[in-house]
Structure formats: C-alpha cells, structure tokens
Write a protein that holds these residues in place. Sequence first.
Motif, PDB file in Angstrom:
ATOM      1  N   SER A 178       0.859  -1.197   0.000  1.00 37.24           N
ATOM      2  CA  SER A 178       0.000   0.000   0.000  1.00 37.24           C
ATOM      3  C   SER A 178       0.887   1.236   0.000  1.00 37.24           C
ATOM      4  N   PHE A 179       0.248   2.375  -0.299  1.00 38.06           N
ATOM      5  CA  PHE A 179       0.943   3.647  -0.117  1.00 38.06           C
ATOM      6  C   PHE A 179       1.037   3.941   1.374  1.00 38.06           C
ATOM      7  N   SER A 180       2.159   4.533   1.774  1.00 40.07           N
ATOM      8  CA  SER A 180       2.278   4.985   3.156  1.00 40.07           C
ATOM      9  C   SER A 180       1.236   6.066   3.419  1.00 40.07           C
ATOM     10  N   ASP A 210      -1.043  -2.375  -6.577  1.00 37.78           N
ATOM     11  CA  ASP A 210      -1.808  -3.601  -6.335  1.00 37.78           C
ATOM     12  C   ASP A 210      -1.385  -4.167  -4.981  1.00 37.78           C
ATOM     13  N   GLY A 211      -2.339  -4.290  -4.075  1.00 38.40           N
ATOM     14  CA  GLY A 211      -2.019  -4.750  -2.725  1.00 38.40           C
ATOM     15  C   GLY A 211      -1.493  -6.161  -2.665  1.00 38.40           C
ATOM     16  N   ASN A 212      -1.812  -6.982  -3.686  1.00 40.13           N
ATOM     17  CA  ASN A 212      -1.397  -8.381  -3.647  1.00 40.13           C
ATOM     18  C   ASN A 212      -0.033  -8.636  -4.276  1.00 40.13           C
ATOM     19  N   ALA A 222       4.996  -2.202   2.939  1.00 43.16           N
ATOM     20  CA  ALA A 222       4.648  -3.627   2.873  1.00 43.16           C
ATOM     21  C   ALA A 222       4.318  -4.089   4.285  1.00 43.16           C
ATOM     22  N   THR A 223       3.106  -4.615   4.473  1.00 42.15           N
ATOM     23  CA  THR A 223       2.628  -4.980   5.807  1.00 42.15           C
ATOM     24  C   THR A 223       2.286  -6.463   5.844  1.00 42.15           C
TER      25      THR A 223
END
Length: 476
Positions: free
Chosen positions: A272-274, A288-290, A314-315
């Motif tokens: 995701s974006f910070s 793309d989150g995946n 990246a989480t």
Amino acid sequence: MGRRQLLQLILLHTAWKIGSGQLHYSVPEESQHGTFVGRIAQDLGLEVGELMPRMFRMESQGDGDFFKVNLQNGILFVNSRIDREELCGKNIICTIHLEVIVDKPLGVFHVEVEITDINDNDPVFSVRQQNLSVLESRVPGSHFPVEEASDADIGINGQVTYKLSPNEYFSVEEIKNYEHSKSLVLTLKKPLDREASTEHHLLLSAIDSGQPPLTGTILLVITVVDVNDNPPSFNQSVYKVELLENSAVGTLIIKLEATDMDEGINKEVSYSFSNLVAPDIKEKFSIDGNNGELRVKRNVDFEESIAYDIQIEATDKGGYPLSGHCKVLIEILDVNDNSPEMSLKSLSVPVPEDSPPGTVVALISISDRDSGANGQVNCSVGPPGLPFKLTSTFKNYYSLVVAEPLDREREAEYQLVVMAQDQGVPALSTSSSLVVPIGDVNDNAPAFAQPSYTVFVKENNPPGAHIFTVSASDPD
C-alpha cells in the motif's frame, strides 16, 4: 517593530540594463501596495513627459496585475499582494516578466522583477498525530519512518531541522537515501520494555532556519507490541525509475517485492501507499495490494511535475502487523506534446512606403511549454520573396522588420504567414496569418499622356470655344 516593517527598512532594489531593452528589478514578496520597485522610465532612457504621448503601456506575462507604473513620475510600484510560494512554489528563481511598449517610434522593452523570499511560512506536518507500532524485540539502531514537515519557503528559510522531546528510548535523524532524497526516521536507542510502558508520547518539532525561526510540531504516539518479530523487507530502500509523460492509464511502472522471514500468516505481505503519501499522488498512481505492481492511474504531465517521491509500505498479516518501507523515485520524461504558442504583441500598420530597411512592423512572442529540444522554437515568415524578415530581439521574441524598399504603387498590401516550429521529433508547429497594408507617400509627380501636343485652331472662334483637351495622371 513588526517583521513586515523591518522588511521595508532592509529592502534593496537593483536595476540594470541587459543587452537592448531589458531591465531587472527585485522586490520581496508580501510588499505593501505602493512599494517602490524602480524608476522604470529613467532606467529605460525615457522622459517622464513623453510617457503618455508615446502611449506607454505595460503588460504582465501570465495572470495577476502585480505592478503598475505611475505615468506622472515614471516609477514602477507594487499594485497587489505577491505571495512568492503561490506564484512560483519551490522554484529557486521566481520572476514576473513584464513587457513595456511605446509608440512613435515603436519601442519594446523586457522587464524582469525577481520576487525574493521572506520567512513567512511555518514548517507544516500533514497530520497532527502519527501512530506507530514497535515490537519490544526490535534491537537498538532500528529505524522507523515518521512524518516529514514541509516548508513553502525556499533557501535558508525553507531548510528544516528536527528536534524530539527528551526521552530515553528514541532519537530523530535524517538518512540520505539517494542524491537529494532524505528520509526522516526515529532511531531506537535502547531496548523497549513493554511491561514497563506500553505507549510513548513524543513531540517532534520542525524548525526552519529563517530569522526569526518558525516551528511546527506533530505528536508521535508509539505503541509497544511483543508479537510477530520480523517486518517485511524490500531488497532496496530506494528504487529509481523513469516514466514518459502521457503514458497510458494502466502502464506498469515497477513491480515491487518484499519478503518476510516469519512463517504462516505472519509472512504474507500486502502492499500500500504509506499514509504519508499526498492525495494528489494517490490520484495519479495505484499499487496492487497483492503483487506490488505500481501503475499509472491518471495522466501524468511533465509540465505539471517532473518527479514524484512515493513512500511504499509492505505490511504482513500477523496479529500485530509489522511493516517495511521503501521509496520509489519516479522521474517524468518530457515528450513533445505541446505546440508552440504565438502572440502578436504590437502591430504598426499601414507601413509607409518610404520606410527604410529595419523599420519594425510587428512584435511577436513565441513560447513552448515543453523542455529541451522539444521547447526550442524556430520562427520563419513566408511566402518567399517578401520585402520583410524576422529578427530575434531577445528570448522568445521576434520583430517583423522591413527588409527591402517598398513601393505602394507596385504592391499595396502583403499577405504574410508567420510559422513557429519546435525541434522535437516529430516536430510540432503553429502558424498565423498577417495582413500588412502599405501606406502611400507623395513620391510620384503628375504626368501627361504624351510629352507634346500639336493643335490646329480655326480663326474667328468666339471666346470660350472648345479647342483641345489634355489630361494628366498621378499613381499616388
């Protein structure tokens, strides 16, 4: 004494001639209405008494009526509020371009007024509070990205240093990532003890280097957690990529990948974006989150911004998620997508037929929003064989001048086409038609149809009797 009053006392004005018909002044932003800028008439070599008879007029390139000239004394003064940051953003040089035109004879002057910066903007954080989660198992020396302040001023007024409220666990420092890019991080000084304190409240201050210095603050709320002890990690802290402006929506910019040393759900990563990324960047790009693919979401224009600095997060999916960070620096490459723009600034017609070569007929301004070769413009006039030519007067300006003797009796009017073409590939051009009528002067004597006449007259004609008719013509 207030800051603005002090500013007026230390105000320095400069004016000097550059080449032919060009002046340069400087004035601080936020100067009050009526503030003296320069003796423009005197600096241009004009008498105050001739300003109105010669139809002295001044135009500003772009929006805003920031300056005016008092025609009674020839002084250029501030007419309306000038906010340097609103006008030029973070550009080092901020200049307002003025054109001065006088008639009888035609004279054109280019005037630049440089707007100098004052320290009138506090450092600003985009949020008032930032929340961070930190594992108690993190070792001293670990870094945690925090919100950076922005200062709309430039130079020393916009240089920001940071100070953290006194505490035993964290310090703040700036880490240089790539060339001129820096990241602001909290650095862990000693191991955390969650049992002793589950949360830390720290005040981060940003102080600029202006005089007097201005300050902005943000509250950092740090929660100590004790699970999921490996954050995702990118193989680079900074990625630099290039992107052509006007790239199609959906264009892949870069595919990012982060790894997590944990097992099971704790190693599954989403991108995701910070939360530090500005909204306008999120409107132009998507991730793309995946799979970590960064793509174009909306049209990107080089003339709007030449680069973007994007913080990516990246989480993992642990019960207490941990995050890794990287920066993507996107350099926007210019393409030739802007045609030259042409503007007729002055036209003196009709042109007397006895005008000598070099007489100025028209002043034309040429501009192109592109950069480099894409923004370099060549100007020409046609069709061939005309008694006129274009000469470059100063940057982006051309004068249409008489090149050969004119004769109204031979040609009373000329149809000209002025063309401007840039040096991009493929080249873009624009053209404009111009009608130049020729004014008559009394340069031809009347002439009879023949040099002599022989007339036979009968005797005894009464007075008033018609004897003969002669005629003369004049081509003027």
